[in-house]
Write a protein that holds these residues in place. Structure first.
Motif, mmCIF file in Angstrom:
data_model
loop_
_atom_site.group_PDB
_atom_site.id
_atom_site.type_symbol
_atom_site.label_atom_id
_atom_site.label_comp_id
_atom_site.label_asym_id
_atom_site.label_seq_id
_atom_site.Cartn_x
_atom_site.Cartn_y
_atom_site.Cartn_z
ATOM 1 N N SER A 1 26.214 34.519 50.423
ATOM 2 C CA SER A 1 27.434 33.843 50.867
ATOM 3 C C SER A 1 28.520 33.893 49.803
ATOM 4 O O SER A 1 29.671 33.608 50.081
ATOM 5 N N ASN A 2 28.191 34.279 48.587
ATOM 6 C CA ASN A 2 29.162 34.364 47.506
ATOM 7 C C ASN A 2 29.861 35.715 47.478
ATOM 8 O O ASN A 2 30.744 35.931 46.661
ATOM 9 N N VAL A 3 29.508 36.625 48.369
ATOM 10 C CA VAL A 3 30.063 37.975 48.338
ATOM 11 C C VAL A 3 31.568 37.964 48.608
ATOM 12 O O VAL A 3 32.306 38.757 48.039
ATOM 13 N N GLY A 4 32.056 37.070 49.440
ATOM 14 C CA GLY A 4 33.476 37.039 49.783
ATOM 15 C C GLY A 4 34.363 36.482 48.700
ATOM 16 O O GLY A 4 35.591 36.492 48.839
ATOM 17 N N ASN A 5 33.829 35.983 47.608
ATOM 18 C CA ASN A 5 34.638 35.374 46.554
ATOM 19 C C ASN A 5 34.967 36.351 45.430
ATOM 20 O O ASN A 5 35.183 35.945 44.303
ATOM 21 N N LYS A 6 35.017 37.627 45.738
ATOM 22 C CA LYS A 6 35.331 38.623 44.720
ATOM 23 C C LYS A 6 36.828 38.642 44.459
ATOM 24 O O LYS A 6 37.629 38.106 45.213
ATOM 25 N N HIS A 7 37.225 39.317 43.400
ATOM 26 C CA HIS A 7 38.643 39.413 43.056
ATOM 27 C C HIS A 7 39.349 40.366 44.012
ATOM 28 O O HIS A 7 38.734 41.178 44.697
ATOM 29 N N GLU A 8 40.655 40.286 44.040
ATOM 30 C CA GLU A 8 41.441 41.182 44.888
ATOM 31 C C GLU A 8 41.407 42.590 44.316
ATOM 32 O O GLU A 8 41.387 42.789 43.113
ATOM 33 N N ALA A 9 41.438 43.564 45.195
ATOM 34 C CA ALA A 9 41.434 44.954 44.755
ATOM 35 C C ALA A 9 42.793 45.314 44.167
ATOM 36 O O ALA A 9 43.835 44.989 44.735
ATOM 37 N N GLY A 10 42.780 45.971 43.039
ATOM 38 C CA GLY A 10 44.024 46.396 42.395
ATOM 39 C C GLY A 10 44.265 47.872 42.645
ATOM 40 O O GLY A 10 43.457 48.558 43.273
ATOM 41 N N PRO A 11 45.385 48.362 42.160
ATOM 42 C CA PRO A 11 45.668 49.789 42.353
ATOM 43 C C PRO A 11 44.717 50.652 41.524
ATOM 44 O O PRO A 11 44.276 50.262 40.451
ATOM 45 N N ASP A 12 44.413 51.834 42.046
ATOM 46 C CA ASP A 12 43.567 52.767 41.315
ATOM 47 C C ASP A 12 44.365 53.378 40.171
ATOM 48 O O ASP A 12 45.486 53.858 40.367
ATOM 49 N N ILE A 13 43.797 53.356 39.003
ATOM 50 C CA ILE A 13 44.443 53.945 37.836
ATOM 51 C C ILE A 13 43.780 55.289 37.574
ATOM 52 O O ILE A 13 42.565 55.363 37.407
ATOM 53 N N ILE A 14 44.571 56.348 37.551
ATOM 54 C CA ILE A 14 44.027 57.684 37.331
ATOM 55 C C ILE A 14 43.869 57.897 35.830
ATOM 56 O O ILE A 14 44.831 57.786 35.062
ATOM 57 N N ASP A 15 42.663 58.201 35.425
ATOM 58 C CA ASP A 15 42.356 58.455 34.020
ATOM 59 C C ASP A 15 42.306 59.972 33.824
ATOM 60 O O ASP A 15 41.408 60.629 34.339
ATOM 61 N N PRO A 16 43.283 60.540 33.086
ATOM 62 C CA PRO A 16 43.307 62.005 32.952
ATOM 63 C C PRO A 16 42.117 62.565 32.163
ATOM 64 O O PRO A 16 41.795 63.734 32.287
#
Length: 77
Positions: free
Chosen positions: A50-65
């Motif tokens: 039941s704790n699965v929904g309390n995750k952080h918001e998804a942020g933008p993907d950062i491209i690592d060259p």
């Protein structure tokens, strides 16, 4: 250590039940204790899901060259 304490408690309860003349009460506590332990484990598993929904918001993907992605790398040569 806890298994040793548990074994002593079971032995003590068994001897007490035999001394009193009936083992029905002892086996009732054994079966009830096992059932309570099983339901406690299931309750903890349910609580963890039941704790699965309390995750952080998804942020933008950062491209690592410097990171290799696939056979051609991130730039797609």
């Amino acid at each position: 250590m806890s298994m040793n304490v548990l074994a002593s408690a079971v032995t003590l309860a068994s001897e007490a039940a035999e001394h009193e003349g009936g083992s029905g009460l002892f086996w009732g506590f054994v079966v009830g204790g096992i059932m309570m332990g099983l339901f406690l484990v299931l309750w903890l598993i349910t609580g963890s899901y039941s704790n699965v929904g309390n995750k952080h918001e998804a942020g933008p993907d950062i491209i690592d060259p410097s990171k290799q992605i696939g056979p051609f790398g991130p730039s797609g040569h």
